[in-house]
Design an enzyme around this catalytic site. Structure first.
Site, short mmCIF file in Angstrom:
data_model
loop_
_atom_site.label_atom_id
_atom_site.label_comp_id
_atom_site.label_asym_id
_atom_site.label_seq_id
_atom_site.Cartn_x
_atom_site.Cartn_y
_atom_site.Cartn_z
N ARG A 50 15.42 167.70 38.82
CA ARG A 50 14.62 166.82 37.94
C ARG A 50 14.21 165.58 38.72
NH1 ARG A 50 17.19 163.48 35.00
NH2 ARG A 50 18.71 164.94 34.17
N ASP A 174 -8.64 158.63 34.44
CA ASP A 174 -8.38 160.06 34.34
C ASP A 174 -9.46 160.75 35.16
OD1 ASP A 174 -8.34 162.75 33.64
OD2 ASP A 174 -7.72 162.37 31.58
N LYS A 199 -6.68 171.83 35.75
CA LYS A 199 -8.12 172.06 35.78
C LYS A 199 -8.58 172.35 37.22
CE LYS A 199 -7.42 171.07 31.50
NZ LYS A 199 -7.61 169.74 30.94
C1 LIG Z 1 -6.89 168.90 30.07
C2 LIG Z 1 -7.07 167.44 30.20
C3 LIG Z 1 -5.99 166.57 30.00
C4 LIG Z 1 -4.61 167.05 29.56
O1 LIG Z 1 -4.03 167.83 30.55
P1 LIG Z 1 -2.99 169.03 30.23
O2 LIG Z 1 -2.67 169.54 31.59
O3 LIG Z 1 -3.70 170.00 29.35
O4 LIG Z 1 -1.81 168.41 29.54
C5 LIG Z 1 -6.22 165.22 30.17
N1 LIG Z 1 -7.45 164.73 30.51
C6 LIG Z 1 -8.49 165.55 30.71
C7 LIG Z 1 -9.81 164.96 31.08
C8 LIG Z 1 -8.35 166.92 30.57
O5 LIG Z 1 -9.40 167.72 30.74
#
Ligand SMILES: *Cc1c(COP(=O)(O)O)cnc(C)c1O
Length: 380
Positions: A50, A174, A199
């Site tokens: 962890r 982000d 992604k």
């Molecule tokens: C998918 C996504 C998230 C969340 O990520 P997870 O891996 O699904 O928890 C956050 N921000 C954006 C822009 C995303 O496309």
């Protein structure tokens, strides 16, 4: 690794020299929870998985190199990374977010963290006067996405960072949609980059993960503490899958962008389409900023059909190659209906999306096949 190596080289080598004990060229998947100690407290830097795991260390180093960050931390999902970052904010303090953020980020603030005393507002990050007006003395963090999801609007990272810093707030970007190949927020003045590695970074729709990158040593120390204290960490196999995806990130992004550019231009000419949102179109309101801030315009497109909700719902089931599914950033093309799928969690909020909106994650298939698929689906 040399610091001046190019992105493509870092993506393949940073954080992953050949394994010193075996010579393995690929980083091993250290599928272990614990590590032997020769005496109490004497070990090779690893005590419990962890806290630290060598495959995770390799991923964290590689991601940091790609974002130009001093430090990287990997998490079990993008939301786990986001939640851990928000733990830097205390009750009574304020977070300013964009008005077109990932639905799960809004949900986390609205349905979870609000209950712990976090204050937040949303604002159009493209409107710098509105950002200035929305910053409060207790604002500690400005959270932005650019391009946004699902409207693909642009925000000026350098300008927003300047305003936030003047007001005593830090900035998190982000960077999931752009990836570090297209845009590097830390170089533009942001303090944190957050990713859903699920992604484009993973890139093959076979893993869920997240990351935080920063060059702020004090914030890193706290986040590293939180990563271990909260424990939302990825397993070694998941880290390895993201590392493998990263190796081809540059190649994939070039094709995602080239395909999306062709498809956006095609959609803009269709009589059934009312509006196309893609920063690569010269008529897009974010185009000039995107040219300055990004290397290319990305693989995400959204568009509104003149036939509204009925036409949008029909189209997302009429494609043959574009699969109807949530998520994005994989090699395969996806289509989805944001109002009821990715953005269902903001349906009754001010962030609700147009019922005629369709979103595409353009994959790396041959562009002629993708164009033919959209053409037949629009004709149905
Ligand atoms: C998918 C996504 C998230 C969340 O990520 P997870 O891996 O699904 O928890 C956050 N921000 C954006 C822009 C995303 O496309």
């Amino acid at each position: 690794m040399e610091n001046n190596d190019h992105f493509e080289t870092l993506a393949i080598h940073a954080g992953q020299p050949p394994d010193p004990s075996t010579g393995a060229v690929m980083p091993p998947i250290y599928q272990t929870s614990t590590y032997v100690q020769s005496e109490v407290g004497v070990h090779h830097g690893y005590e419990y998985s962890r806290t630290d795991n060598p495959t995770r260390t390799a991923l964290q180093s590689c991601l940091a190199a790609l974002e130009g960050a001093d430090f990287g931390l990997a998490f079990a999902s993008g939301m786990a990374a986001t939640d851990t970052l928000f733990r830097l904010i205390h009750p009574g303090e304020h977070v300013l977010i964009g008005d077109d953020v990932y639905g799960g980020t809004y949900r986390l603030l609205d349905k979870v963290l609000r209950g712990y005393g976090l204050l937040f507002d949303h604002v159009n990050m493209a409107d710098l006067e509105a950002v200035t007006a929305a910053l409060r003395p207790e604002t500690r963090l400005v959270w932005l996405e650019t391009p946004t999801n699902p409207m693909l609007r642009l925000a000026d990272i350098a300008a927003v960072s300047q305003l936030a810093h003047k007001a005593g707030a830090k900035v998190a970007v982000d960077n999931t949609f752009a990836t570090p190949f297209l845009q590097q927020p830390l170089a533009l003045g942001a303090d944190f980059v957050v990713h859903s590695t699920t992604k484009y970074l993973g890139g093959h729709s076979d893993v869920v993960g997240g990351a935080i990158l920063t060059s702020d040593p004090a914030a890193y120390q706290r986040l590293k503490f939180l990563q271990n204290a909260i424990g939302a960490v990825p397993g070694p196999l998941d880290c390895w899958l993201v590392l493998r995806g990263l190796k081809t990130l540059a190649l994939r992004m070039e094709r995602h962008c080239a395909n999306a550019q062709r498809i956006a231009a095609f959609l803009a000419e269709q009589p059934a389409v009312a509006r196309v949102h893609y920063p690569g179109l010269p008529t897009d309101p974010g185009h000039a900023l995107a040219r300055r801030q990004m290397r290319d315009f990305g693989g995400m497109i959204s568009f509104v059909l003149k036939g509204g909700e009925a036409a949008a719902r029909r189209m997302v089931t009429a494609t043959r190659l574009f699969a109807l599914a949530e998520s994005l950033g994989g090699v395969e093309s996806l289509i989805e209906y944001p109002a009821s799928m990715t953005h269902a969690s903001v349906a009754d909020s001010p962030l609700a999306v147009d019922p005629g909106l369709v979103r595409l994650s353009v994959g790396v298939e041959h562009v002629e096949d993708l164009l033919a698929d959209l053409e037949q689906a629009l004709a149905e």
